[in-house]
Structures are given as C-alpha cells and as structure tokens.
Design a protein around this motif. Structure first.
Motif, PDB file in Angstrom:
ATOM      1  N   THR A  93      46.250  -9.865  55.197  1.00 29.00           N
ATOM      2  CA  THR A  93      45.801  -9.110  56.247  1.00 29.00           C
ATOM      3  C   THR A  93      43.863  -9.296  56.011  1.00 29.00           C
ATOM      4  OG1 THR A  93      47.053  -7.242  56.101  1.00 29.00           O
ATOM      5  CG2 THR A  93      45.139  -6.751  57.018  1.00 29.00           C
ATOM      6  N   ARG A 103      58.120 -15.062  58.808  1.00 29.63           N
ATOM      7  CA  ARG A 103      59.255 -14.457  59.305  1.00 29.63           C
ATOM      8  C   ARG A 103      60.269 -15.409  59.258  1.00 29.63           C
ATOM      9  NH1 ARG A 103      62.241 -12.715  64.010  1.00 29.63           N
ATOM     10  NH2 ARG A 103      61.302 -14.518  65.133  1.00 29.63           N
ATOM     11  N   TYR A 111      51.609 -13.499  58.594  1.00 33.61           N
ATOM     12  CA  TYR A 111      52.835 -13.452  57.646  1.00 33.61           C
ATOM     13  C   TYR A 111      53.975 -14.308  58.313  1.00 33.61           C
ATOM     14  CZ  TYR A 111      54.428 -10.800  61.825  1.00 33.61           C
ATOM     15  OH  TYR A 111      54.999 -10.524  63.209  1.00 33.61           O
ATOM     16  N   GLY A 147      43.430  -9.307  61.875  1.00 32.02           N
ATOM     17  CA  GLY A 147      44.746  -9.131  62.108  1.00 32.02           C
ATOM     18  C   GLY A 147      45.510  -9.401  60.789  1.00 32.02           C
ATOM     19  N   LYS A 148      46.851  -9.527  60.864  1.00 33.26           N
ATOM     20  CA  LYS A 148      48.004  -9.901  59.641  1.00 33.26           C
ATOM     21  C   LYS A 148      48.511 -11.204  59.863  1.00 33.26           C
ATOM     22  CE  LYS A 148      51.675  -7.700  57.170  1.00 33.26           C
ATOM     23  NZ  LYS A 148      52.366  -6.512  57.234  1.00 33.26           N
ATOM     24  N   LYS A 182      41.393  -6.348  69.575  1.00 35.11           N
ATOM     25  CA  LYS A 182      41.853  -6.262  70.705  1.00 35.11           C
ATOM     26  C   LYS A 182      41.057  -5.310  71.649  1.00 35.11           C
ATOM     27  CE  LYS A 182      46.750  -6.284  69.726  1.00 35.11           C
ATOM     28  NZ  LYS A 182      48.053  -5.750  69.874  1.00 35.11           N
ATOM     29  N   LYS A 231      53.715 -16.026  61.778  1.00 36.30           N
ATOM     30  CA  LYS A 231      53.323 -15.208  62.927  1.00 36.30           C
ATOM     31  C   LYS A 231      51.996 -14.232  62.461  1.00 36.30           C
ATOM     32  CE  LYS A 231      57.154 -15.004  65.510  1.00 36.30           C
ATOM     33  NZ  LYS A 231      57.069 -15.091  66.680  1.00 36.30           N
ATOM     34  N   MET A 232      51.275 -14.061  63.483  1.00 39.97           N
ATOM     35  CA  MET A 232      50.016 -13.226  63.382  1.00 39.97           C
ATOM     36  C   MET A 232      50.357 -12.046  64.254  1.00 39.97           C
ATOM     37  SD  MET A 232      46.159 -14.447  63.416  1.00 39.97           S
ATOM     38  CE  MET A 232      44.999 -13.319  62.858  1.00 39.97           C
ATOM     39  N   THR A 233      49.821 -10.862  63.732  1.00 43.24           N
ATOM     40  CA  THR A 233      49.554  -9.756  64.467  1.00 43.24           C
ATOM     41  C   THR A 233      48.002  -9.360  64.541  1.00 43.24           C
ATOM     42  OG1 THR A 233      51.602  -8.859  63.797  1.00 43.24           O
ATOM     43  CG2 THR A 233      50.217  -7.140  64.692  1.00 43.24           C
ATOM     44  N   ILE A 234      47.800  -9.117  65.623  1.00 43.48           N
ATOM     45  CA  ILE A 234      46.272  -8.875  66.117  1.00 43.48           C
ATOM     46  C   ILE A 234      45.726  -7.562  65.636  1.00 43.48           C
ATOM     47  CG2 ILE A 234      44.304  -9.402  67.607  1.00 43.48           C
ATOM     48  CD1 ILE A 234      45.759 -11.852  66.869  1.00 43.48           C
ATOM     49  N   ALA A 235      44.831  -7.189  65.164  1.00 41.85           N
ATOM     50  CA  ALA A 235      44.130  -6.063  64.850  1.00 41.85           C
ATOM     51  C   ALA A 235      43.798  -5.258  66.031  1.00 41.85           C
ATOM     52  CB  ALA A 235      43.077  -6.188  63.652  1.00 41.85           C
ATOM     53  N   LYS A 236      43.855  -4.003  66.108  1.00 38.63           N
ATOM     54  CA  LYS A 236      43.505  -3.053  67.208  1.00 38.63           C
ATOM     55  C   LYS A 236      42.097  -3.147  67.474  1.00 38.63           C
ATOM     56  CE  LYS A 236      44.344   1.547  68.968  1.00 38.63           C
ATOM     57  NZ  LYS A 236      43.168   1.486  69.886  1.00 38.63           N
TER      58      LYS A 236
END
Length: 96
Positions: free
Chosen positions: A48, A58, A56, A53-54, A91, A83-88
C-alpha cells in the motif's frame, strides 16, 4: 492533462528537487522502492502506497478464450496478474 507520461529521469529529478538532495540518491531510493514492491508482490503479498493506492497480485482461474483471427476456442491456463487499486484521496484530488 499532460501530453506525455513522466519518464524515470524526470521522476528522479522531481524527487531530488522535492527532497533537496542529489539525483543519484533519489534514483537509488526509487530503485529500492521498485525492488521492494516487485519482491513483495511477486511473493503474493500486497503493498500500500499511502495516498496513491494498493498494488497486489491476483490469480486468474483456467478459462476458455477465443482466438480472434480464427474464432477457435482455446483453453488458457491459470495465471497471475498484477492489479492496482487507486486510493480515494488520489481520485478526489484528480476530480476536484
């Protein structure tokens, strides 16, 4: 919107400028961060980056896919994808 993505050289220069240090140590820090992220994610973990973002890994199951050239159905083996999840916060800063 920026016309071209930031290159590694430009990123190292920006890091050095932000920290008030030289480009050599900023480049070494960036290389170290990249190596740590690569090692952790390839081992199945997640990293993180606060405010960004995070990242990881999958696992995707075995599945049937279609060859677009011939239309044939082919069985694709199970694999892993990064994968990457963008932090709020990021955004929100981009949108407002």
């Amino acid at each position: 919107m920026a016309s071209k993505p930031m290159t590694k050289t430009a990123l190292v220069a920006a890091i050095a400028d932000e920290l008030g240090s030289d480009k050599k140590s900023a480049g070494a820090a960036l290389d170290a961060i990249t190596a740590i992220i690569t090692k952790e994610v390839s081992a199945g973990g997640a990293v993180t980056l606060p405010g960004v973002g995070k990242i990881y890994c999958r696992e995707r199951p075995e599945r049937m896919v279609r060859n677009p050239a011939t239309g044939d159905q082919i069985k694709k083996e199970a694999d892993k994808v990064v994968k990457m999840t963008i932090a709020k916060a990021l955004k929100d800063s981009v949108n407002g």
